[in-house]
Design an enzyme around this catalytic site. Structure first.
Site, PDB file in Angstrom:
ATOM      1  N   LYS A  31      16.361  38.481  41.245  1.00 58.39           N
ATOM      2  CA  LYS A  31      17.732  38.969  41.446  1.00 58.39           C
ATOM      3  C   LYS A  31      18.250  38.611  42.846  1.00 58.39           C
ATOM      4  O   LYS A  31      19.387  38.148  43.019  1.00 58.39           O
ATOM      5  CB  LYS A  31      17.747  40.489  41.229  1.00 58.39           C
ATOM      6  N   CYS A  39      27.215  43.054  46.632  1.00 63.82           N
ATOM      7  CA  CYS A  39      25.984  42.409  46.155  1.00 63.82           C
ATOM      8  C   CYS A  39      25.656  41.171  46.970  1.00 63.82           C
ATOM      9  O   CYS A  39      24.659  41.114  47.677  1.00 63.82           O
ATOM     10  CB  CYS A  39      26.156  42.028  44.689  1.00 63.82           C
TER      11      CYS A  39
HETATM   12  N1  SAJ Z   1      33.407  33.643  46.397  1.00 63.96           N
HETATM   13  C1  SAJ Z   1      33.846  32.573  47.144  1.00 63.96           C
HETATM   14  N2  SAJ Z   1      33.748  31.307  46.615  1.00 63.96           N
HETATM   15  C2  SAJ Z   1      33.247  31.091  45.380  1.00 63.96           C
HETATM   16  C3  SAJ Z   1      32.793  32.188  44.604  1.00 63.96           C
HETATM   17  C4  SAJ Z   1      32.877  33.452  45.152  1.00 63.96           C
HETATM   18  O1  SAJ Z   1      34.317  32.723  48.285  1.00 63.96           O
HETATM   19  O2  SAJ Z   1      33.212  29.927  44.957  1.00 63.96           O
HETATM   20  C5  SAJ Z   1      33.488  35.010  46.951  1.00 63.96           C
HETATM   21  C6  SAJ Z   1      34.394  35.950  46.149  1.00 63.96           C
HETATM   22  O3  SAJ Z   1      35.731  35.776  46.509  1.00 63.96           O
HETATM   23  C7  SAJ Z   1      33.832  37.305  46.519  1.00 63.96           C
HETATM   24  C8  SAJ Z   1      32.340  37.020  46.706  1.00 63.96           C
HETATM   25  O4  SAJ Z   1      32.214  35.613  46.870  1.00 63.96           O
HETATM   26  O5  SAJ Z   1      34.376  37.748  47.761  1.00 63.96           O
HETATM   27  C9  SAJ Z   1      31.463  37.474  45.569  1.00 63.96           C
HETATM   28  O6  SAJ Z   1      32.074  37.217  44.315  1.00 63.96           O
HETATM   29  P1  SAJ Z   1      31.297  36.671  43.027  1.00 63.96           P
HETATM   30  O7  SAJ Z   1      32.275  36.574  41.928  1.00 63.96           O
HETATM   31  O8  SAJ Z   1      30.559  35.422  43.378  1.00 63.96           O
HETATM   32  O9  SAJ Z   1      30.162  37.746  42.736  1.00 63.96           O
HETATM   33  P2  SAJ Z   1      30.118  39.365  42.573  1.00 63.96           P
HETATM   34  O10 SAJ Z   1      29.716  39.952  43.884  1.00 63.96           O
HETATM   35  O11 SAJ Z   1      31.329  39.908  41.923  1.00 63.96           O
HETATM   36  O12 SAJ Z   1      28.890  39.502  41.515  1.00 63.96           O
HETATM   37  C10 SAJ Z   1      27.629  38.907  41.833  1.00 63.96           C
HETATM   38  C11 SAJ Z   1      27.157  38.074  40.630  1.00 63.96           C
HETATM   39  N3  SAJ Z   1      26.026  37.239  41.012  1.00 63.96           N
HETATM   40  C12 SAJ Z   1      26.009  35.887  40.777  1.00 63.96           C
HETATM   41  O13 SAJ Z   1      26.936  35.305  40.266  1.00 63.96           O
HETATM   42  C13 SAJ Z   1      24.750  35.172  41.161  1.00 63.96           C
HETATM   43  C14 SAJ Z   1      26.779  38.985  39.461  1.00 63.96           C
HETATM   44  O14 SAJ Z   1      26.222  38.248  38.386  1.00 63.96           O
HETATM   45  C15 SAJ Z   1      25.767  40.038  39.943  1.00 63.96           C
HETATM   46  O15 SAJ Z   1      25.396  40.929  38.889  1.00 63.96           O
HETATM   47  C16 SAJ Z   1      26.413  40.846  41.043  1.00 63.96           C
HETATM   48  O16 SAJ Z   1      26.699  39.946  42.133  1.00 63.96           O
HETATM   49  C17 SAJ Z   1      25.460  41.943  41.452  1.00 63.96           C
HETATM   50  O17 SAJ Z   1      25.664  43.091  41.025  1.00 63.96           O
HETATM   51  O18 SAJ Z   1      24.476  41.663  42.147  1.00 63.96           O
END
Ligand code: SAJ
Length: 418
Positions: free
Chosen positions: A212, A266
């Site tokens: 994870k 996360c």
């Molecule tokens: N972000 C970027 N650029 C990107 C993708 C995301 O700047 O290309 C930023 C987003 O704007 C946000 C942050 O990253 O601020 C996180 O967003 P996210 O959509 O990547 O992830 P979370 O935090 O909503 O959810 C993540 C997920 N993990 C992965 O995709 C590996 C989810 O599957 C997990 O269950 C969750 O963390 C968790 O609970 O750990």
């Protein structure tokens, strides 16, 4: 092993949907939470968090008698622990919620029960949880003492669902299940098969914990790469969005998107658990955290420089949540940026956040919560912080006489569309 009664401890963004998923399969579910308001709300068939479709599921589960919430654990056949694991000072994981939850569960355990830790945890947390329970229940044997013959089975099965898509991902995603012994893993797999359509893959608890953390660190490192590129491109006067689009045409390149920083509870937290466990080896993972945490300051610097061109600049900040189309403002880089602009008194700030009706504490008296069209027309500087749907539909002509600081590459998408 039959699981007739399932208890979910921690009824937040993960625990409540999981409890509802078991209840939808006609299992008797006892939800446990220390928050009285959450317990009362759920028992009315309502929810205290925002997640699409969850309200209907919880309403059905409660009214049909499959789900009820309480503040103290009651006997069950399986216990799922889904409480927060934040970090405390020095980026060290805080296991106090897991400790409190597992101790409260220990009091009602009986021979044959299964305890699964779902909370994202540092490596070794599942073993630690089993040790805490064993301390309180010398009358029962645990896997660390009796191996495959233990009275209580213990496993780790980290949640992996994406906020905003929890109900679908809960059912469809594969699950990694780390048993403290093989039988512990098999027992947990049987439990999850109640509602999971994805594969349930067995491993040991430490690998499941690390798995994870690895997933979220992978994403953090890749976003840091994109964020670093955006700084380099600003410096070299290259459009980073076009650059990434072109680079991603290569069959083995898939760069993520830069942004104003990384938010949420996360991805900005979990990599620190790896750094804390193995500080001398986790160099890249630590540096990615530093790069991503630094990005909001870079954005603030750009706004500050642009504002110097005006006597009384009006700054429209589009978006406050930590990512698109959600209402979650916690740990959001957009909020950090707006707060800093306001505190430094850089200009008159109008925040536009279509998913909330009030500004978060600390911002409420210091800046205006505005509407998109009005804010953009009044602004000298438009800072795009979140790519919410209404912003993606913005007519680029409205921005032609503005200084636009676009942290999400929305403008380059708008120009492509129009
Ligand atoms: N972000 C970027 N650029 C990107 C993708 C995301 O700047 O290309 C930023 C987003 O704007 C946000 C942050 O990253 O601020 C996180 O967003 P996210 O959509 O990547 O992830 P979370 O935090 O909503 O959810 C993540 C997920 N993990 C992965 O995709 C590996 C989810 O599957 C997990 O269950 C969750 O963390 C968790 O609970 O750990």
């Amino acid at each position: 092993m039959e699981f007739n009664v399932i208890s979910v401890v921690g009824l937040g963004y993960i625990g409540l949907p999981t409890a509802a998923a078991f209840a939808a399969r006609r299992k008797q579910v006892i939800g446990v939470d220390v928050d009285q308001n959450a317990v009362e709300t759920i028992n009315k068939g309502e929810i205290h968090i925002i997640e699409p479709e969850l309200d209907m599921l919880v309403h059905a589960a409660v009214t049909q008698g499959y789900l009820r919430a309480t503040m103290t654990p009651e006997p069950a056949d399986a216990f799922l622990i889904a409480v927060p694991t934040p970090f405390r000072e020095g980026n060290k994981p805080d296991l106090s919620y897991i400790q409190a939850a597992s101790r409260s569960v220990a009091a009602v355990l009986k021979k044959g029960d299964l305890v699964v830790l779902e909370s994202t945890s540092p490596v070794g947390a599942t073993e630690q949880m089993a040790a805490w329970m064993a301390e309180l229940r010398p009358d029962l044997s645990f896997p660390q003492q009796a191996g495959e013959n233990s009275d209580i089975r213990v496993a780790h099965c980290p949640e992996r669902v994406l906020p905003g898509h929890v109900i679908r991902e809960l059912v469809e995603n594969d699950r990694v299940i780390g048993g403290m012994t093989r039988r512990c893993g098999e027992s947990a797999r049987e439990l999850y098969r109640t509602f999971v359509h994805g594969d349930c893959i067995l491993t040991d608890a430490r690998t499941a914990e690390m798995c994870k953390l690895t997933e979220n660190s992978f994403r953090d490192v890749n976003i840091a790469f994109a964020n670093e590129l955006s700084l380099i491109c600003d410096h070299l006067d290259i459009n980073v969005w076009e650059l990434i689009r072109l680079s991603n045409r290569h069959p083995r390149v898939s760069i993520l998107q830069p942004g104003p920083g990384v938010g949420g509870h996360c991805i900005a937290v979990d990599p620190w658990f790896i750094v804390d466990s193995s500080p001398e080896h986790a160099r890249l993972i630590r540096m990615a955290r530093v790069v991503n945490d630094d990005k909001p300051h870079h954005v603030i610097g750009r706004v500050e420089r642009a504002a110097r061109r005006f006597r009384e600049p009006v700054i429209a900040c589009l978006g406050l949540s930590f990512k698109a189309d959600i209402d979650d403002l916690r740990e959001s880089p957009a909020v950090e940026i707006v707060r800093e602009l306001v505190d430094r008194n850089i200009g008159h700030v109008i925040a536009v956040e279509p998913n909330v009706t009030a500004l978060p504490a600390g911002l409420d008296h210091k800046c205006e919560l505005g509407q998109l069209t009005d804010a953009v027309s009044r602004a000298d500087i438009v800072v795009i912080l979140v790519d919410h749907l209404p912003f993606r539909r913005l007519d680029p002509l409205r921005l032609h006489d503005k200084i636009v600081i676009d942290t999400r590459g929305l403008l380059s998408q708008l120009q492509l569309v129009n």
